[in-house]
Every structure is written in C-alpha cells, then in structure tokens.
Design a protein around this motif. Structure first.
Motif, mmCIF file in Angstrom:
data_model
loop_
_atom_site.group_PDB
_atom_site.id
_atom_site.type_symbol
_atom_site.label_atom_id
_atom_site.label_comp_id
_atom_site.label_asym_id
_atom_site.label_seq_id
_atom_site.Cartn_x
_atom_site.Cartn_y
_atom_site.Cartn_z
ATOM 1 N N ALA A 440 0.821 -1.211 0.000
ATOM 2 C CA ALA A 440 0.000 0.000 0.000
ATOM 3 C C ALA A 440 0.854 1.259 0.000
ATOM 4 C CB ALA A 440 -0.925 -0.001 1.220
ATOM 5 N N LEU A 441 2.070 1.152 0.528
ATOM 6 C CA LEU A 441 2.972 2.306 0.574
ATOM 7 C C LEU A 441 3.857 2.404 -0.670
ATOM 8 C CD1 LEU A 441 3.978 1.989 4.326
ATOM 9 C CD2 LEU A 441 2.642 3.841 3.324
ATOM 10 N N GLY A 442 3.580 1.583 -1.663
ATOM 11 C CA GLY A 442 4.254 1.735 -2.941
ATOM 12 C C GLY A 442 5.417 0.801 -3.188
ATOM 13 N N VAL A 443 5.655 -0.170 -2.302
ATOM 14 C CA VAL A 443 6.763 -1.096 -2.501
ATOM 15 C C VAL A 443 6.325 -2.189 -3.469
ATOM 16 C CG1 VAL A 443 8.337 -2.716 -1.374
ATOM 17 C CG2 VAL A 443 7.650 -0.624 -0.196
ATOM 18 N N ALA A 444 7.097 -2.399 -4.513
ATOM 19 C CA ALA A 444 6.789 -3.463 -5.458
ATOM 20 C C ALA A 444 6.846 -4.816 -4.764
ATOM 21 C CB ALA A 444 7.769 -3.436 -6.632
ATOM 22 N N GLU A 445 6.015 -5.736 -5.216
ATOM 23 C CA GLU A 445 5.958 -7.048 -4.564
ATOM 24 C C GLU A 445 7.323 -7.730 -4.569
ATOM 25 O OE1 GLU A 445 3.454 -11.233 -4.873
ATOM 26 O OE2 GLU A 445 2.863 -9.492 -6.042
ATOM 27 N N SER A 446 8.057 -7.566 -5.674
ATOM 28 C CA SER A 446 9.367 -8.204 -5.766
ATOM 29 C C SER A 446 10.385 -7.586 -4.826
ATOM 30 C CB SER A 446 9.890 -8.117 -7.200
ATOM 31 O OG SER A 446 9.984 -6.756 -7.617
ATOM 32 N N ALA A 447 10.094 -6.361 -4.321
ATOM 33 C CA ALA A 447 11.034 -5.681 -3.431
ATOM 34 C C ALA A 447 10.695 -5.871 -1.956
ATOM 35 C CB ALA A 447 11.069 -4.182 -3.755
ATOM 36 N N VAL A 448 9.612 -6.577 -1.653
ATOM 37 C CA VAL A 448 9.246 -6.817 -0.255
ATOM 38 C C VAL A 448 10.191 -7.862 0.325
ATOM 39 C CG1 VAL A 448 7.456 -7.660 1.308
ATOM 40 C CG2 VAL A 448 6.836 -6.229 -0.646
ATOM 41 N N PRO A 449 10.871 -7.577 1.441
ATOM 42 C CA PRO A 449 11.798 -8.565 2.031
ATOM 43 C C PRO A 449 11.058 -9.812 2.492
ATOM 44 C CG PRO A 449 12.111 -6.369 2.982
ATOM 45 C CD PRO A 449 10.848 -6.316 2.198
ATOM 46 N N ASP A 450 11.828 -10.868 2.767
ATOM 47 C CA ASP A 450 11.235 -12.133 3.190
ATOM 48 C C ASP A 450 10.938 -12.180 4.681
ATOM 49 O OD1 ASP A 450 11.219 -13.194 0.645
ATOM 50 O OD2 ASP A 450 13.229 -14.033 0.826
ATOM 51 N N GLY A 451 11.871 -11.748 5.518
ATOM 52 C CA GLY A 451 11.738 -11.937 6.963
ATOM 53 C C GLY A 451 10.878 -10.881 7.633
ATOM 54 N N LEU A 452 10.304 -11.256 8.781
ATOM 55 C CA LEU A 452 9.468 -10.333 9.545
ATOM 56 C C LEU A 452 10.249 -9.100 9.975
ATOM 57 C CD1 LEU A 452 6.868 -9.608 11.117
ATOM 58 C CD2 LEU A 452 7.735 -10.996 13.009
ATOM 59 N N GLU A 453 11.452 -9.293 10.512
ATOM 60 C CA GLU A 453 12.238 -8.157 10.988
ATOM 61 C C GLU A 453 12.607 -7.222 9.846
ATOM 62 O OE1 GLU A 453 15.572 -9.433 13.221
ATOM 63 O OE2 GLU A 453 14.390 -10.444 14.774
ATOM 64 N N GLN A 454 12.944 -7.795 8.691
ATOM 65 C CA GLN A 454 13.312 -6.955 7.548
ATOM 66 C C GLN A 454 12.111 -6.164 7.044
ATOM 67 O OE1 GLN A 454 14.002 -10.117 7.932
ATOM 68 N NE2 GLN A 454 16.227 -10.381 7.826
ATOM 69 N N LYS A 455 10.947 -6.811 7.014
ATOM 70 C CA LYS A 455 9.738 -6.103 6.594
ATOM 71 C C LYS A 455 9.407 -4.966 7.565
ATOM 72 C CE LYS A 455 7.526 -10.046 4.328
ATOM 73 N NZ LYS A 455 6.385 -10.975 4.341
ATOM 74 N N ALA A 456 9.505 -5.252 8.868
ATOM 75 C CA ALA A 456 9.201 -4.236 9.872
ATOM 76 C C ALA A 456 10.162 -3.062 9.766
ATOM 77 C CB ALA A 456 9.250 -4.845 11.271
ATOM 78 N N ALA A 457 11.434 -3.351 9.521
ATOM 79 C CA ALA A 457 12.422 -2.267 9.399
ATOM 80 C C ALA A 457 12.125 -1.396 8.187
ATOM 81 C CB ALA A 457 13.817 -2.861 9.293
#
Length: 828
Positions: A440-457
């Motif tokens: 929703a904030l504009g991050v492409a699906e391919s650019a979304v990190p895998d891990g929970l901590e990385q996504k939260a950061a």
C-alpha cells in the motif's frame, strides 16, 4: 552463491575430456517446466516431488535448506509418514543425475549435505531465473541513469528466457509461492519493456505494432493501472486521443466493478492532462494551479475521490470535478506527456479506513479524549498509541473508525487499516500484514523482504518522516501488534482488542463500556427514527435494558423493528425474555450469540469449561473465592482462569476482586453449560457455590451482629465464603446481594436436588439478620416454597424448621431492631 566446488571446476579450465560433465556445463530451467541439460542433452529428473525438491534447492541459490524446510516446501502442513525418507531418496537420485561419474564413497560436490539439510552449489549463470533477475536489476539501473535503450535491450534479453509458466506442473506450497513471484516478475518486466518503448517513441519499431501487443497485455491485466496508462500514452502518441480516453473510461468501470475503487492518482492525472491537450490551446480553463508542496500533494489508490463520486471535498475545502471540462482544482501533473516515464512514481497515499458510521451516537467524552491524543502525534518523542478494549459487540471498531475519520486530516500521508482477526482461530500473521502495508505504501511485490524483521524495518523507514494513521482492528495480543507499530513521532496507532492486557509502552488505554440508557435510546432512535421511540417511551427503555446497553444488540433489535414499520416495540420487548433473548437478537447473518461464540471458540478446553461453570453464579458480581468454589480449585488458580476470560473479552472486571458477566454473555454461558456439561457436573458446582454463599452470609451476620445467637445454628459449610473485612463491607455485600439471594434460594429449592437442607439453613440465617425490619416479610414467599418442597420430599426436619421460620416471618415484621434498621438505612 558459489561454492568451493564451483571454483575448483572453473580452475580446471575448459577443454578437458570430462568438461561436458562438469557443473559449469549443466543448465537449469525453472522459468517454465523444471528442466536440466548437460551440454545439449536433457536429463530425466524423475517424479514431480523430486523435481520440486530440485527447484527448492536451485531457488535458494546455494544456501542450505534444512530437512524440515524441505518437508514443508514439498508437502505443507500434512506431510506423508515417510517424508524424511523420501527426501533422502530424492537427494540420492539427484546426486546420481548431476554427478554420474562420482565414485561411491566420494563426497558430492554439487548437491551437498549442509545445515541439517541440503544445498545445491552450481554457478549462478547456470540457472535461467538468476540470469533473468540479474537482467531486470541491470535494466532498472540503466533506466534510472537515463539509458533507456540499454534498459530496453536488457529487458528484451530477460523476456526471451521464460518458456511457459514458471515451475509448471510442480506440486507443493513452495512451488506455488515461487510460481506467483516469478510470474509477477515476468509481468513487471513486460510492463517495463512497454514503458521503454513508449518513452523511446516507437524508435524500436513501428509504434502501431507495439500498440497491438500493449493492448493485448493491458487486456490480460485489466487491474494494472500502469499498463492502462502506457496504452493511453501510446495511443495518444499515435494521435488516437479518443481511444486513449476510452481506455481510461473502461479501466474506471473495471476497477469499480471488481474492487469498488477509483483509478489512482497517476492514472487520473494522465487522464486530465490528455483531456487538456485534446481540447488544444485557448479552450477554456487554462493549465490550473501547480502541485501542492509536501505530503499533501500526494494521492494514491484508495483515496476518497474519483469520477463516480461526482465531486469530492479536498482537504482545503474545495470541490474537485473529475471530468475533462472541470479540472482546474486538481494538482497539475508533475510530468508532461513528452517525457512521462511512469517509473518511480511518488509514494502513494493509502486511504484504507472503512467508511465512518453514519448513525454513530454517544461516547462524546471518550471520543474527545482520543481525538485530542491522536492530534498531538507530532509533538512527542514517539508515535501516539491508543488501545480500545472491551466486550465483543460493545462497539470498539465503530468508535475507532469514527475517531479515525475525525482526525484523518491530521495525517495527510495516509491511513492504513487491517483486521487482525484476533478473536478467531487463525489470527492474521504479522508478516503478511506488513506485506500488505508495504504494498500500500508503494513497494513493489518483488522488493518486499522475506523476513518479519526486515519487513518491519522497511515499514518503519518508509513512514519515519510521514504522518500516517494506522488502525489495527481486532488485535489478539501484544506480540501480534508490536511489529506493526511505527518507530518515529508524527504517526499514530489506534488498536482495538477484546484483551485488556496489551502491554504497549506509553499507550493510552480506553475500556469501552456498554451504552448508558440515554445513549442506547439515541442509537435506537437513529435507526428506527426518533418519532417511533417517542411513541413508545416505556417500551423503548425496556428494549435497551433487555439489550444490556450492548450496541450490537441494540442495532440488531432496531434493525428488526425497522424492517417492520407497523410492529409495536412492546411486542419485540415481550419476545426478549431470558429464555429466548439470544435467539431474538439475530438478524440475517448478524447475531449477538455468534459474536460471543467467536471469542468462546478461541478458548482452550479448560477455559471454556471455566467460562460455562462460573456462570452458574447467581449474584450480580463474583470474586475469586466464588469462582474457586464453582471450579473446585484454589483461589489463585480460579483467579488466573477468570483473568484469562477477562482478556478474552468474555468477563468484565468490576473493581478489585470483583468480576461480572454481561447479562447477554451470562445467558450465552448458561446455554452452553446446558449443552456441554452433564447435569451431575452442574449440580456439583451449584452445591459448592451454595455452600460458598451460605458461608459468606454467616460471615456477614457474625460481623454485623457479633453477639447475636442464631435460633437454629446451621452446620458450617465445607467451603470458605467471601472475605469481608469489617461490618461496613458486610453490609455493602448483603445490600448488593439481597435481590440475587432470592434467585439462589429459588434455584436451590426448585432445580438443584439435595439443597433443601442448606436452603433452609440460609433462610434461617437470613431471617435472623432481617428480624425487626420491614424486609423480614420479604422472606415469606421463599419460606412457603421451602415448606412445600420439604413436605414434597418427606423431610420432616426441614419441614419443622421451615414452619418455625414462617411463624417468625409474621411475628418479626413489627418488631423494632435498631441495629437492623440502621443496616438498611446505611445501605440505601
């Protein structure tokens, strides 16, 4: 990732006789059916599960994959009994295929054992997916540097690699996820290629030829707004303005039909610009104002504006018309059609809040508190967090949404919303929610990190300098919520939860209570009309009382009335008797019992039993000692169970060591107990509870009349009563319990076998306490029932004791007992 084996093979040089069988001669395909070639010769890879294991190892790029990970990747949550053995078999076969010349005791160089599992170490260049992604990265870098022709060539090379659907025919959840990821990358690459073509103006070939392919691509992906924008631009460049505008109209209809949404800001801005150019110079309105500065200039998919709305009010109070003829109040596009690249748009502004509650009434004080706290989000050192907790159906979500809309203008960078499904059996996964927020904030699906901590950061980084409101509805616990909290001031978070124990530092806590009578009547009037409430004021008050002030119950009752305008309100009130109240408070797929059941079904067996059993209490409130008697456990264990029920939103805290069931929840628990617990279990719990009540009354009498002598000393029950500190506490408890003690004795006399003697004991103590007061006569109906019950059971001793009580009930009414009279006067 390259292993030592790869480096040794490279150093061996090309041209050796065994070179055709070396790792650098192996080629792997996953962009299509999974295939392997040695030189020009394809290898037979065996059954689907074996090919799936090979794909998992290939896509981990040399990183070890543990055995549990492989089992989950191939079979999901229900692996076969011999899954681990099957993996060993697959690994052995694959080693034989990939290294046929390896000697029996020689260590494998390619498919190696590592990290409690396996790793496949082959050169990156040997895998088509690695080359594909590398070309995409290079194309993005070249495009960002202004080298569009170079990016075009890289994209064409990348798109020449796929030979059908990625991982075609492979089973297992991992293959499904990777298939989706690789497919999205291919679609994005096609979109990027078309963007390069449009920017180059058809220099790579006839634009008309490209338009045909672009039109087919846009038709295949009707919800990808960027594809529609590219088609509009290409048509515009070819002088086909009418067709370009028709693409927008068709896209708008599709988005409305499929998603109930309007086109995003980029597509809308392009549409306005093309409209303006199609009219030519001097056609009327002029270019319009320039872009607004700061975050308020941004808009995005989900914003509350669009052609279907006619006009929409902007934050500055102006109206915006979305037709070609009137667009002068729109922000002017930041790119012209001459160089619009559609790459790297400004961050979108999500507007995900559910619609406000049209008939929201009451709660003025708590609304003011929350809006004041949220509006001050920019003035502190941390984000503002507010939690709303309370019973299911009490209106937490309605209040949160109403408050969020009241403060949305203070958060111009957007509003995020998610239902965390915390009361269900499958609460939302925090990692999946973060993916939703990042997209929703504009991050492409391919650019979304895998891990929970990385996504939260990444999430915290994206909104660190923005003013965003986050509404987390129906949270389960603190662990689910913490990764979703912003990290910098300026943002605010509203959280609703049935649990009262969300341990979030610095949070503003609000316990959402039921509506008082005036608010409940206001809600009823807002739905059925104030005239109807005014026409039957007494029935209206009885109706909201039967609903216990629970907003959900009031809404359901009001909906039933609204659907039958000629029905008398008193008729529905008559149907809301205790025996069938829960059945009547249901309309369509909405019901009070269903709402309570969601929370109940999330309980473990022990807590579910405690919820049903503690509801056998007949007093308005209960303490941990009463719960301990009902559950036949210690006070500490009972307190832990009851507190867990409070956290589940099924029991309410009512002061220090005071708990209560909402009337409707109490009926729900009683109904469940009758369905799930045996009569013997319920009778045993009621015996223990009656003993607790009798012990508490004896304690109260001895505190109030320490020197009094009971006319017939009852046997001390085997259960401790409620702890009462002093005579004042004893008077307060008895005054509160007086009406419900009738229910306790009635149940003992009429419905619970074996309680006749203890019931007469309780009446004896109670009669002694009330002696000399006008309330002594209140006991006469109960005593008569005790006499009848004793005679019916042939209990001569109980009959004689009850008859003595009956005589004293007549004799004691006129007696003067200053101490007892003083007790009732002090109590009320």
């Amino acid at each position: 990732m390259r292993g030592d084996a790869d480096e040794r093979d490279e150093k061996a040089g090309a041209g050796e006789e065994s070179g055709a069988d070396r790792a650098d001669r192996l080629r792997f395909q996953v962009l299509g059916p999974v295939r392997v070639w040695r030189g020009d010769r394809p290898l037979h890879l065996g059954p689907p599960q074996q090919r799936a294991m090979l794909a998992v190892l290939l896509l981990h790029a040399g990183r070890p994959v543990s055995v549990p990970q492989l089992v989950s990747a191939l079979w999901g949550e229900e692996p076969p009994p011999r899954a681990v053995g099957a993996l060993r078999t697959y690994a052995s076969r694959l080693r034989g295929l990939l290294e046929p010349d390896r000697k029996p005791r020689e260590h494998a160089r390619l498919l190696v054992s590592a990290g409690g599992g396996y790793a496949l170490r082959v050169p990156d260049a040997a895998l088509d997916a690695a080359g594909f992604e590398e070309r995409l990265v290079t194309a993005r870098r070249l495009r960002g540097a202004g080298d569009t022709p170079g990016a075009y060539e890289q994209l064409r090379g990348a798109l020449a690699l796929p030979e059908g659907a990625a991982l075609a025919g492979l089973p297992g959840p991992y293959a499904e996820r990777q298939r989706d990821r690789l497919t999205e990358l291919c679609v994005t690459a096609q979109e990027e290629l078309f963007a390069c073509v449009v920017e180059l103006g058809g220099h790579t070939g006839a634009m008309g030829d490209w338009i045909a392919g672009l039109r087919a691509f846009a038709a295949e992906h009707p919800l990808r707004e960027r594809a529609q924008a590219l088609l509009m631009l290409a048509l515009h460049r070819e002088g086909r303005q009418a067709e370009a505008l028709a693409v927008y109209a068709a896209t708008r209809r599709t988005l409305d039909a499929e998603l109930g949404a309007e086109p995003g800001s980029e597509l809308r801005s392009l549409y306005v610009e093309l409209c303006e150019e199609s009219r030519g110079p001097g056609s009327g309105t002029g270019p319009g104002p320039g872009p607004r500065s700061g975050a308020s200039a941004r808009s995005g998919p989900g914003a509350r504006c669009g052609p279907s709305a006619g006009t929409a009010e902007d934050r500055d109070g102006t109206d915006r018309d979305h037709t070609c003829g009137r667009h002068d109040r729109w922000p002017h596009p930041t790119h012209s059609t001459g160089n619009l690249s559609l790459i790297g748009p400004p961050p979108p502004v999500p507007a995900q809040l559910p619609s406000d509650i049209a008939d929201f009434v009451g709660r003025a004080e708590v609304t003011a508190q929350l809006t004041s706290a949220l509006r001050g989000a920019g003035g502190g050192r941390a984000p503002v967090v507010a939690t709303l907790s309370g019973l299911g159906g009490v209106g937490k979500t309605a209040l949160a949404v109403h408050v969020a809309h009241a403060v949305r203008s203070h958060f111009p960078d957007g509003q995020l919303y998610v239902d965390l499904q915390g009361t269900g059996l499958a609460p939302a996964d925090s990692s999946a929610v973060l993916t939703h927020f990042l997209r929703a904030l504009g991050v492409a699906e391919s650019a979304v990190p895998d891990g929970l901590e990385q996504k939260a950061a990444l999430y915290r980084s994206l909104i660190a300098d923005r003013e965003v409101l986050v509404l987390l509805d129906n949270a389960r616990d603190s662990a689910q919520v913490r990764p979703l909290l912003p990290g910098a001031p300026g943002c605010a978070v509203l959280i609703t939860s049935r649990a009262r124990t969300l341990a979030l530092s610095g949070a503003h806590r609000v316990d959402v209570a039921v509506l008082d009578e005036e608010e409940a009547l206001g809600l009823l009037g807002a739905i059925v009309g104030p005239r109807r409430v005014a026409a039957e004021p007494a029935a209206a008050r009885e109706l909201v009382a039967a609903c216990g002030g629970l907003p959900l119950a009031v809404r359901i009752a009001a909906a039933r009335l609204a659907s039958r305008p000629g029905r008398a309100m008193a008729d529905l009130v008559a149907r809301l008797s205790d025996e069938r109240r829960l059945d009547e408070l249901r309309v369509g797929d909405l019901g009070v019992e269903a709402t309570f059941r969601v929370g109940y079904e999330a309980l473990g067996p022990g807590l579910a039993h405690a919820f049903r059993t503690v509801a056998l209490c007949d007093l308005p409130t209960f303490c941990r000692a009463a719960a301990a008697a009902l559950l036949d456990t210690t006070a500490d264990e009972a307190e832990a169970a009851v507190e867990a029920l409070v956290d589940a939103g099924l029991v309410e805290l009512h002061g220090d060591d005071h708990y209560r069931y909402h009337d409707l929840v109490w009926l729900f628990a009683r109904r469940l107990g009758e369905r799930h617990d045996s009569p013997g279990e319920r009778a045993a719990a009621q015996h223990r509870y009656f003993g607790f009540v009798l012990a508490t009354v004896l304690t109260a009498v001895r505190l109030i009349r320490p020197h009094g002598v009971l006319p017939a000393q009852p046997e001390r029950p085997g259960f401790p009563g409620r702890a009462l500190a002093d005579p004042a506490a004893a008077r307060e408890w008895l005054y509160t319990a007086h009406p419900r003690l009738y229910a306790v004795v009635e149940r003992a006399l009429d419905r619970t076998p074996g309680l006749l003697g203890p019931a007469v004991d309780l009446l004896t103590v109670w009669s002694h306490l009330l002696s000399g007061t006008t309330r002594h006569g209140d006991l006469e109906p109960l005593v008569r029932r005790a006499v009848d019950s004793a005679r019916r059971h042939g209990d001569d001793v109980a009959t004689a004791r009850a008859l003595r009580l009956l005589r004293s009930a007549h004799q004691g009414i006129g007696a003067a007992d200053d101490r007892s009279a003083g007790y009732w006067k002090a109590c009320g």
